[in-house]
Design a protein around this motif. Sequence first.
Motif, PDB file in Angstrom:
ATOM      1  N   ASP A   1       0.898  -1.215   0.042  1.00 51.26           N
ATOM      2  CA  ASP A   1      -0.039   0.057  -0.063  1.00 51.26           C
ATOM      3  C   ASP A   1       0.755   1.179  -0.026  1.00 51.26           C
ATOM      4  O   ASP A   1       0.728   2.355  -0.652  1.00 51.26           O
ATOM      5  CB  ASP A   1      -0.966   0.005   1.252  1.00 51.26           C
TER       6      ASP A   1
ATOM      7  N   ILE B   1       3.884   1.515  -1.213  1.00 53.68           N
ATOM      8  CA  ILE B   1       4.496   1.879  -2.349  1.00 53.68           C
ATOM      9  C   ILE B   1       3.663   2.274  -3.367  1.00 53.68           C
ATOM     10  O   ILE B   1       3.957   3.831  -3.755  1.00 53.68           O
ATOM     11  CB  ILE B   1       4.892   0.406  -3.137  1.00 53.68           C
ATOM     12  N   PHE B   2       2.549   2.223  -3.510  1.00 51.21           N
ATOM     13  CA  PHE B   2       1.414   2.921  -4.282  1.00 51.21           C
ATOM     14  C   PHE B   2       1.026   4.242  -3.929  1.00 51.21           C
ATOM     15  O   PHE B   2       0.921   5.130  -4.602  1.00 51.21           O
ATOM     16  CB  PHE B   2       0.145   2.116  -4.715  1.00 51.21           C
ATOM     17  N   ALA B   3       1.034   4.516  -2.613  1.00 48.97           N
ATOM     18  CA  ALA B   3       0.734   5.754  -1.963  1.00 48.97           C
ATOM     19  C   ALA B   3       1.854   6.679  -2.206  1.00 48.97           C
ATOM     20  O   ALA B   3       1.551   7.925  -2.271  1.00 48.97           O
ATOM     21  CB  ALA B   3       0.227   5.583  -0.705  1.00 48.97           C
ATOM     22  N   THR B   4       3.037   6.144  -2.086  1.00 46.23           N
ATOM     23  CA  THR B   4       4.046   7.222  -2.459  1.00 46.23           C
ATOM     24  C   THR B   4       4.829   7.358  -3.695  1.00 46.23           C
ATOM     25  O   THR B   4       5.155   8.490  -3.888  1.00 46.23           O
ATOM     26  CB  THR B   4       5.232   6.661  -1.417  1.00 46.23           C
ATOM     27  N   PHE B   5       4.983   6.377  -4.550  1.00 44.49           N
ATOM     28  CA  PHE B   5       5.353   6.220  -5.751  1.00 44.49           C
ATOM     29  C   PHE B   5       4.550   6.252  -6.886  1.00 44.49           C
ATOM     30  O   PHE B   5       3.426   5.560  -6.910  1.00 44.49           O
ATOM     31  CB  PHE B   5       6.644   5.464  -5.981  1.00 44.49           C
ATOM     32  N   CYS B   6       4.749   7.125  -7.860  1.00 46.90           N
ATOM     33  CA  CYS B   6       4.058   7.021  -9.209  1.00 46.90           C
ATOM     34  C   CYS B   6       4.584   5.882  -9.955  1.00 46.90           C
ATOM     35  O   CYS B   6       5.352   6.101 -10.874  1.00 46.90           O
ATOM     36  CB  CYS B   6       3.984   8.300 -10.124  1.00 46.90           C
TER      37      CYS B   6
END
Lengths: 456, 623
Positions: free
Chosen positions: A446, A448-453
């Motif tokens: 979660d 990863i997806f919240a932080t990186f595009c």
Amino acid sequence: MYNKDTISAISTAVGSAGIGIIRLSGKDSIAVADKIFFAKNKKSLRKIETKTATLGYIKNFSGEIVDEVIVLIMRAPKSYTCEDVVEIQSHGGGVVLQKILSLTLQAGARLAERGEFTKRAFLNGRLDLTQAQAVMDIIQAKTSTALNIAQKQLQGKTGSEIRALREEILKLLAHIEALIDFPEDEVEELSGGSLQNQIDNQLAQIKNLLTNFERGKIFREGLATAIIGKPNVGKSSLLNFLTDSDRAIVTDIPGTTRDVIEEFINLDGVPVKIIDTAGIRNADNLVEQIGVEKSRSLINDAQLILALFDSSKNLSAEDFEILQLIKNRRTIILLTKTDLPEKISVAEIEKLTDAQIIKISTKTGAGMYELQQAVVNFVGVVDLEQSFIRTERDADILHKVQKHLQDAKVSLLNGLEIDFISIDLHSALELLGEITGEGATEDVIDKIFATFCIGK
Amino acid sequence: MESNFVVDKYDVIVIGAGHAGIEAALAAARRGCKTLLTTLSLENLAMMPCNPSIGGPAKGHLVRELDALGGEMGIAADQTCIQFRTLNTGKGVAVQALRAQADKKIYQAYMKNICENTANLDVKQILVEELLIEDSQVVGVRGEQGETFLTKTAILAAGTYLNGAIIIGENSYAGGPNGQRAAVKLTDSLLKNNIELRRFKTGTPARVDGRTLDFSKMQVQHGDASPLRFSFLTAEPVLNKVDCYLTYTNERTHEIIKKNLHRAPMANGLIKGVGPRYCPSIESKIITFPDKERHQLFIEPEGLNTQEFYVQGMSTSLPADVQIEFLRTIAGLENVQIMRYGYAIEYDCINPLQLKPTLELKNISGLFSAGQTNGTSGYEEAAAQGLIAGINAAAFVKQESALILKRSESYIGVLIDDLVTKGTNEPYRMMTSRAEYRLLLRQDNADLRLTPYAIQLGLATPERKKIFQRKQSQIQLATKKLQEIKITPNNQLNDSLENLKIGAINNTMQLAELLRRPNVKYKTLQKIFDLPEIDDDSVAQVEIDLFYSGYIEKQAELVEKFDRLESQILPLDIDYSEIKNLSLEAREKLAKIQPHSLGQASRISGVNPADISVLMIWLNQHK
């Protein structure tokens, strides 16, 4: 083990004044209480609404009144344990409480194991691990200061500090995982320097938490203190002076093989646990006779040593031996019997030790205030806004987390690739989840997806 | 044709001939089952409707595992791919992964040829509309012409075709990928049989005409000089035949997209399905990360014999006019002509919590399901499930025990366990971060981990068996020798060690110890010690095992702990409502998912460690 049976226990500390409470929990708790409780309004407990108080009497099976009590009923699931709970509030002291407890047992309840209410609450989903442990600490809180700390815990203050640490590890790990799982996306590189900085920061936070644990432990378990000195130096007089007031709390610890009595002295909010008071009190005891031998064994268990020297007599060979023993130990030296003519002076002792020296007299009370202050200073100023790690279990987890972070750092310094750093970070994250009750893998994803595009 | 006419009788019928269906059908047929592979278009077997590539982190691992188990995808990719790159070099030996650009048409032709020439396997163009189920047991399927095929088992591998809908801007119509039909009636048949469906969505970018691209304005990406291979069987080197290109969106691109967001299907309400977070459309990226000034795009050829290029990173379902407008703002795409528009596709899939770890549905005996129908995304994820479904359908027919791979031995195990234990709320993609023991699950040792199963199941060809056994014995031999040779410090030895840049030794030690030193290689040691001549693959294993032994042991310990819970089997007939000490949530979840082991139970969300303690105690009481 986790049966449907009904458990019962005295839920207030033995020896505490005021109201004593006997608590029952389980499917039959209302039925059990009903057998021994007789309401003034003649109603059966079965017909009493949940969360209402009923006045009445506890009677034994011969119909004799044992005590006048208030009974509180909390029906499942809206109770502490999520089971039917009955609380019998008695005005009586220890003996009356024991009698009522044994009546509940005769009426069909089983004696609760230590911590079993909390365990049931936890198993029934009522408390999270952190809360459950804080509740146990409240029960065991030795002084009101400690009680304050325990209450802070319940509100999740420690949890938030641990969660903050977990969040940092999670962020770092998510960064590494994003680099690994999405190598062609625009995830910024993670330099060795930045990695090391972040791990160092995390290690510093753990160190703080663990220091904090050691201090919290003092408030929970008492500052383990040894009173040592040669025979007749005044150990039992000091102990009597310190405990001869309402500051002392005496706790029986059942189940241990020796009949040990631990005595807690409240010194300005610091719970001081005197080790082996039985040995000191019993003047005829052989132990008291062989002062040096006993001192040697005691100081190993002590966090603080009070070393007594008789100021009215010249230093003996035994005194010198004791001075040797306390070298490099955390010690306060007490020159006793200062109401008698002085044979040895502070200056004289100062040459032999680096420890703080206080002149006391248990006859006049001289030096007692200084002693109290010295102990408080020894523990350090306690910031109650700060919260404490509660249990050995949590401390143990934090030690393991520390080890993993150190290992991660070693891997980094040895030039291993980020995947190897991630192994220990992942273990650290999982361990912290054992305290906060959170998982690792899904959270990392979660994050990863919240932080990186991501999205080639 | 007469309605309900029975055409034939099979052991295994596979519905759908995408990446899952093909592996399923091949595995079942190779295990000796009379198998039928159905597809709604024989032109489109093994079609890649999205990106023209195979592999990458975790996905490449899946292909290696699939290959180790006797699957086809790895061999097909090696034979037909046109550019090969190893990703994650320098990030750790376990996360290195091969990714290859495919020639879509050649790949399809290869697979079609294999399927048509596999013994026991029939391939037919049939649109399956109905599952025939009697007493909760699948007995046949019926096609749209009313033709009936009887069967002992069926494998659903319908991909994104189940009730598929294509959405481009304000337009929406029923259909599958690339202008194909959708399978509409099959959805009704599933619902009728109490199979819980959900709606997912995914999307794909436009394909553009290579003649209208200015590659000089983009960065070129070549393949590796000496590429790895997917299959353990591929002996010949694979060849790079094309390049890919890198370019970027810019502020003008983003402005056009922002200006037209109200026309995007996710804004105008046409899309209701849940899309994947790792594969967002360009419009989602711009909304979610507004501060990002540019997004990278890869321009990838779709094959050797086509001018179509895939615009990786630009997945979109904005209207056609907007697609043309924003693409032309991009460096190198100023004059671009779109050959196919990007689109979103919505489709029905089953909730994978309804599956056993064998991929059989819990409520319908003999019905298996694999691939996107199970809520995953990706060719590799689909193929991996297809293989397992095929193996287990065959096991069902032959009344043998099923193959359930553990999380500790394979990515495939992680994939399936995640699906059947945790379920998924978006199209599920495999990632290395999902594997808790990934240091052990390397692409280099997939054969050592899994080929023994292939041999046991009859899926390993004699050639695979030979190659595997050779590698195994070489590793054993070299490892034994490295332990046997004891070296003692003396001037002569230390001099030669210094000369080889290994460094002198101070104590007597096993030769193996030297391989634990950084930068010491087996081949270097061979120069001064009597070590057996072994293949490069075997050398790699020996070196990795020794150099990383500390970390490997650490993970092995965790695996041991993991296996303890995994090996405690929970009987299927447990009445969880009877175990009062379980939390309410745990009781409901356990009853629904029916975990096969305590380990699986421990991974169900809402089942906490206390519940596991309770279960453990309960198990002990009821032994």
